[in-house]
Design a protein around this motif. Sequence first.
Motif, short mmCIF file in Angstrom:
data_model
loop_
_atom_site.label_atom_id
_atom_site.label_comp_id
_atom_site.label_asym_id
_atom_site.label_seq_id
_atom_site.Cartn_x
_atom_site.Cartn_y
_atom_site.Cartn_z
N ASN A 137 0.80 -1.21 0.00
CA ASN A 137 0.00 0.00 0.00
C ASN A 137 0.84 1.27 0.00
O ASN A 137 0.57 2.23 0.72
CB ASN A 137 -0.95 -0.02 1.21
N ILE A 138 1.89 1.24 -0.80
CA ILE A 138 2.77 2.40 -0.96
C ILE A 138 2.70 2.79 -2.43
O ILE A 138 2.71 1.93 -3.31
CB ILE A 138 4.23 2.03 -0.59
N GLY A 139 2.60 4.07 -2.72
CA GLY A 139 2.57 4.50 -4.12
C GLY A 139 3.90 4.18 -4.79
O GLY A 139 4.95 4.51 -4.26
N PRO A 140 3.86 3.53 -5.96
CA PRO A 140 5.11 3.18 -6.63
C PRO A 140 5.93 4.41 -7.03
O PRO A 140 7.16 4.37 -7.00
CB PRO A 140 4.66 2.38 -7.86
N VAL A 141 5.25 5.50 -7.40
CA VAL A 141 5.98 6.71 -7.78
C VAL A 141 6.64 7.34 -6.54
O VAL A 141 7.77 7.85 -6.60
CB VAL A 141 5.05 7.71 -8.49
N THR A 142 5.94 7.27 -5.40
CA THR A 142 6.53 7.76 -4.16
C THR A 142 7.79 6.96 -3.84
O THR A 142 8.82 7.53 -3.46
CB THR A 142 5.53 7.59 -2.99
#
Lengths: 339, 339
Positions: free
Chosen positions: A274-279
């Motif tokens: 649940n972590i943004g890939p771009v982040t």
Amino acid sequence: METRTEISSLGEFGLIKRINEGVKAVLPDTIRGIGDDAAVIDNGDEYGLLTSDMLLEGVHFDLAFFPLKHLGYKAIAINVSDIAAMNGIPRQVIVNLAISNRFSVEAVDELYEGIKIACKDFNVDLVGGDTATSRSGLMISVSVFGRVSKDKVTYRNTAKANDLLCVTGDLGGAYLGLQLLEREKQVFLANPEMQPELDGKDYVIQRQLRPEARMDVIYELAEAGVIPTAMIDVSDGLASDLLHICAQSGVGAVVVEERLPIDEQTYLAASELNIGPVTAALNGGEDYELLFTVSQTAYELIKNNPKISVIGYITDKKDEIMLHTKADSRVPITAQGWS
Amino acid sequence: METRTEISSLGEFGLIKRINEGVKAVLPDTIRGIGDDAAVIDNGDEYGLLTSDMLLEGVHFDLAFFPLKHLGYKAIAINVSDIAAMNGIPRQVIVNLAISNRFSVEAVDELYEGIKIACKDFNVDLVGGDTATSRSGLMISVSVFGRVSKDKVTYRNTAKANDLLCVTGDLGGAYLGLQLLEREKQVFLANPEMQPELDGKDYVIQRQLRPEARMDVIYELAEAGVIPTAMIDVSDGLASDLLHICAQSGVGAVVVEERLPIDEQTYLAASELNIGPVTAALNGGEDYELLFTVSQTAYELIKNNPKISVIGYITDKKDEIMLHTKADSRVPITAQGWS
């Protein structure tokens, strides 16, 4: 009463800034001192490069999941990466090791096995080092001496408006690998019978445990006749390291979101965690890829290299570092470094 | 079952020996790798020198009596001393610092004040470093890059029979200074009202807290046209360091007891602490003087230098290192290194 200022109130970057204030190189053979990936020393026909970084147990690695052999490899690789970031060739390394009695001789052997493999892979000689028993924990401090032609040395502060912004390999994997390893550690601590769930995650795990210095790209750029206009290695995360290039060069940048190289496994891990890939790609850190700029005329020479992605361009808008999103909007990129 | 060998069963020297086994320098520009005070790198017209040593809290220093400013100075001086021991000139230094939150920013400032004073005194540029917060304690790892003419570089393994054995300054003071400081610490812990009894002991205390690298002697030797045949710095103690020269050169040595340079304060402190002054001079360590050999023809060129004592001579009796005592007998000198 004596004043006491907590180190935490400055943060790591603040502390380093304070230490470096008033430090001025005065010798004629010191071409570049503090402020780049490595120091640059005039050795007559060419430049010498000198860099040193350490890895501390409990800060940079957790031996609960970090094999000692990989740790030894990583200690060399991250220092070689700093030489690569100057467009240089690493030659000699020194390894200082502080180790507590909690470790066995066999553990030291394992650590050095990784160190020696890395020395062979990166074609450097291990030429010395200091070994001492510490009161607690493990600490490795590595120094590397390298070389670079005077006309090829690449700094952080020489990016120019309209240059293309490039990055090697892919981003975000090392950070997500770490998150997965941390999660498995917690699961194991709660229930030692549980088997780790790392199937199909080998790539991101490897990105964390066994980073490579991109010397391969340095050789390929030389072969293609490309000298980057500026370069840094991605250790703190793309955002933070791009900010260094822009601040030191007095320029801005636009990063195009859809051009960010992100591996399939990184997407899957990001989704699972649940972590943004771009982040993760922008702020993850520890990818040890190379972030560099080239003049537009070099585009033809790099466009077919599958290891290099053109992810944006440099602008003359000082300190304005923007992400051009897939939704066609622009948002500022900020550093989310360690504090 | 996995074998577990305790590090303590090998000792520090044993561990270092094991680590270095099978390490072979392969690059043509690595002139000398592991085994001397610094690595030697071919830089075309001259040699580059690379060395790195660390200081660990609780192992190499006790902050109960070691002022941070002096510690910073010492961290630079002991590394510069390794460059001096190659007959070289130090140029650039890198300082890696691991520090826990127990320290304040003001404490870091004090440490760096000493580092900067040392850089000025030894005419070196501080060109980089890594700073991180550690879980516990303070650790400083310093790397120095230096230079030396190809015809002046001095190794440990080139002493010849009949060479004169020389040492700079005086010996044993640093060790006795440490014993005095340890004693005062115990007195203070037992009774914080007690005043330290260090009157008239300033010299030996300073020998411990603020060692100098003998660059002055390196410049004077160059001016006198003397190139030592072999050299090492006295960090582990005269006995241990002389054994390194003899073992690596395949020679023996005779040290004449009455020629050992021992300061008046060292005699007084030795008497007060009930330690033999010659024992302190031979096995004390941390004096950071230079121990070197010269051919007999150089005697005329050094005999009037008050900083240099001729303390004996080299023999062809491999590994036979003897002390010629004041009572005109000969006893073997053995190393009493750390274990």
